[in-house]
Motif scaffolding. Structure first.
Motif, short mmCIF file in Angstrom:
data_model
loop_
_atom_site.label_atom_id
_atom_site.label_comp_id
_atom_site.label_asym_id
_atom_site.label_seq_id
_atom_site.Cartn_x
_atom_site.Cartn_y
_atom_site.Cartn_z
N VAL A 45 0.83 -1.20 0.00
CA VAL A 45 0.00 0.00 0.00
C VAL A 45 0.87 1.25 0.00
N ASN A 46 1.89 1.27 0.83
CA ASN A 46 2.73 2.47 0.93
C ASN A 46 3.48 2.74 -0.37
N ARG A 47 3.93 1.66 -1.05
CA ARG A 47 4.61 1.85 -2.34
C ARG A 47 3.62 2.38 -3.38
N CYS A 48 2.41 1.79 -3.43
CA CYS A 48 1.40 2.28 -4.36
C CYS A 48 1.07 3.75 -4.10
N ASN A 49 0.94 4.09 -2.81
CA ASN A 49 0.54 5.45 -2.48
C ASN A 49 1.64 6.46 -2.80
N LYS A 50 2.88 6.06 -2.66
CA LYS A 50 3.99 6.93 -3.01
C LYS A 50 3.94 7.27 -4.50
N VAL A 51 3.75 6.25 -5.33
CA VAL A 51 3.67 6.47 -6.77
C VAL A 51 2.44 7.30 -7.12
N ALA A 52 1.31 6.99 -6.48
CA ALA A 52 0.07 7.72 -6.76
C ALA A 52 0.22 9.20 -6.45
N LYS A 53 0.84 9.53 -5.34
CA LYS A 53 0.98 10.93 -4.95
C LYS A 53 1.98 11.66 -5.85
N GLU A 54 2.96 10.92 -6.37
CA GLU A 54 3.90 11.55 -7.31
C GLU A 54 3.21 11.86 -8.64
N LEU A 55 2.37 10.95 -9.09
CA LEU A 55 1.69 11.12 -10.38
C LEU A 55 0.50 12.05 -10.28
N THR A 56 -0.24 11.93 -9.19
CA THR A 56 -1.48 12.71 -9.00
C THR A 56 -1.46 13.25 -7.57
N PRO A 57 -0.78 14.36 -7.35
CA PRO A 57 -0.51 14.84 -5.98
C PRO A 57 -1.76 15.07 -5.13
N HIS A 58 -2.87 15.38 -5.77
CA HIS A 58 -4.08 15.69 -4.99
C HIS A 58 -5.03 14.51 -4.89
N SER A 59 -4.59 13.35 -5.29
CA SER A 59 -5.46 12.18 -5.27
C SER A 59 -5.79 11.77 -3.84
N VAL A 60 -7.00 11.24 -3.67
CA VAL A 60 -7.46 10.66 -2.42
C VAL A 60 -7.58 9.17 -2.67
N ASN A 61 -6.88 8.34 -1.86
CA ASN A 61 -6.69 6.95 -2.23
C ASN A 61 -7.27 5.99 -1.19
N LEU A 62 -7.70 4.82 -1.66
CA LEU A 62 -8.55 3.94 -0.85
C LEU A 62 -8.13 2.48 -0.94
N ILE A 63 -8.29 1.77 0.16
CA ILE A 63 -8.21 0.31 0.17
C ILE A 63 -9.47 -0.23 0.86
N ALA A 64 -9.75 -1.52 0.65
CA ALA A 64 -10.96 -2.12 1.24
C ALA A 64 -10.66 -3.53 1.73
N PRO A 65 -9.98 -3.66 2.85
CA PRO A 65 -9.56 -4.99 3.32
C PRO A 65 -10.71 -5.83 3.85
N TYR A 66 -10.49 -7.14 3.84
CA TYR A 66 -11.44 -8.06 4.44
C TYR A 66 -10.83 -8.63 5.73
N GLY A 67 -11.55 -9.56 6.34
CA GLY A 67 -11.10 -10.09 7.62
C GLY A 67 -11.50 -9.21 8.80
N THR A 68 -12.50 -8.36 8.60
CA THR A 68 -12.88 -7.35 9.59
C THR A 68 -13.15 -7.96 10.97
N LYS A 69 -13.90 -9.05 11.03
CA LYS A 69 -14.26 -9.63 12.32
C LYS A 69 -13.06 -10.28 13.01
#
Length: 351
Positions: free
Chosen positions: A194-218
């Protein structure tokens, strides 16, 4: 292992897009004003469903969608008041859903579905979280998160996608779809990915708001260790799956998990807390048959349970599970129109 593997294994002005004057002529009397319940604010969105048996009612239809139909579907969703869409995938099984130099493209009736949906979203005000995968076998989430060749391909693809599509005002941010289950805590593989993806995302699209949706909640152990791991995770929004549709959690129980998550997020001071609420059930056996619409009474209880603890409720998913009656872009189970009508009648009662 991501949600796809989890489910498998553990400006148009056409009259058809407008809500007709009689669309809510006979709202069901049981839908009362319930201000404590948050409405659905967004949905996942896909060009195909990765596991064919689950996508039985829409996988054969979506490749035939014209540009106008892709746009119509986005407009249709916007009419429900939803403001966010999360694109599941830009590629799958070695092919892309948009014109790319990196892999061959699926043979769809619409030459560029990604351009079509972002253009429609520009017009109607929908915000898209655009996927940055699947650039390999979606069933092998660990490899997609750790393999160096996949990493290079994914980051090259993000550059290509940003160059081609980030000018759209609807390009709100990115969705990172590969996650391992949160068994007790957030594992280091997920954090690094996630951190590697977010680093690239912020470099390419600095104002992007980024999301993940993990499972295993319970299965999360909401202790100090979880808070420490959450502090290390560099992402803007976490929309945890409620796991009702896959029968990992019973209706009426999910709220206690989100209450614990609310406290953990407040303590960590990281990531906005959203919900990824499942509005489907299985047609026959769990994990082995088609996804079909759940009864709205069940869904309303899910919404009531989760609402006090999350900023927004997203659903998995409108595509195939909900359809406006008479839609020019109908796709999915026949019962999808009833779920749409029940939800919209409830929503109207909130006015």
């Amino acid at each position: 292992m991501d949600r796809r593997n989890f489910l498998k294994t553990c400006g148009l002005t056409s009259a058809s897009l407008l809500i007709g004057s009689d669309a809510f002529a006979n709202p069901f009397s049981e839908w009362k004003r319930t201000p404590q319940i948050k409405p659905i604010m967004g949905s996942w969105f896909e060009f195909t469903h990765g596991y064919a048996p689950e996508g039985k009612y829409w996988n054969s239809v979506l490749p035939q969608f014209t540009e106008a139909q892709w746009k119509a579907k986005v407009w249709e969703i916007s009419e429900t008041g939803m403001q966010y869409l999360v694109l599941m995938a830009v590629a799958n099984a070695g092919k892309t859903f948009y014109p790319s130099k990196l892999q061959p493209q699926y043979d769809y009736a619409c030459s560029d579905p990604l351009e079509a949906i972002l253009s429609a979203a520009d017009e109607c005000g929908i915000k898209f979280f655009v996927s940055n995968d699947f650039w390999g076998n979606w069933e092998d989430g660990n490899k997609l998160m750790t393999d160096s060749d996949v990493l290079k391909l994914r980051e090259t693809a993000m550059e290509e996608i940003a160059e081609k599509y980030s000018h759209h005002k609807s390009f709100y941010g990115w969705y990172y779809p590969n996650e391992s289950g949160l068994w007790n805590t957030i594992d280091e593989t997920t954090i690094n990915y996630v951190n590697r993806c977010n680093k690239v995302a912020k470099e390419l699209t600095p104002h992007s708001v980024n999301l993940i949706a993990p499972y295993g909640t319970k299965s999360i152990r909401l202790d100090d260790n979880y808070v420490r791991q959450l502090e290390k995770l560099d992402v803007d929004i976490i929309a945890y799956q409620d796991e009702i549709g896959v029968k990992k959690t019973k209706v009426g129980y999910a709220g206690k998990y989100y209450e614990g998550l609310y406290k953990a997020h407040a303590k960590a001071g990281r990531a906005r807390l959203w919900a990824d609420m499942e509005i489907f059930e299985f047609e026959y056996d769990v994990y082995k048959s088609a996804l079909v619409p759940a009864d709205f009474n069940r869904i309303l209880k899910q919404m009531e349970d989760i609402s006090p603890f999350v900023e927004n409720i997203l659903v998995y998913q409108y595509m195939g599970i909900m359809n406006k009656p008479g839609s020019s872009a109908f796709v999915g189970h026949p019962g999808s129109t009833k779920l749409y009508t029940d939800y919209m009648n409830w929503l109207k009662a909130q006015e």
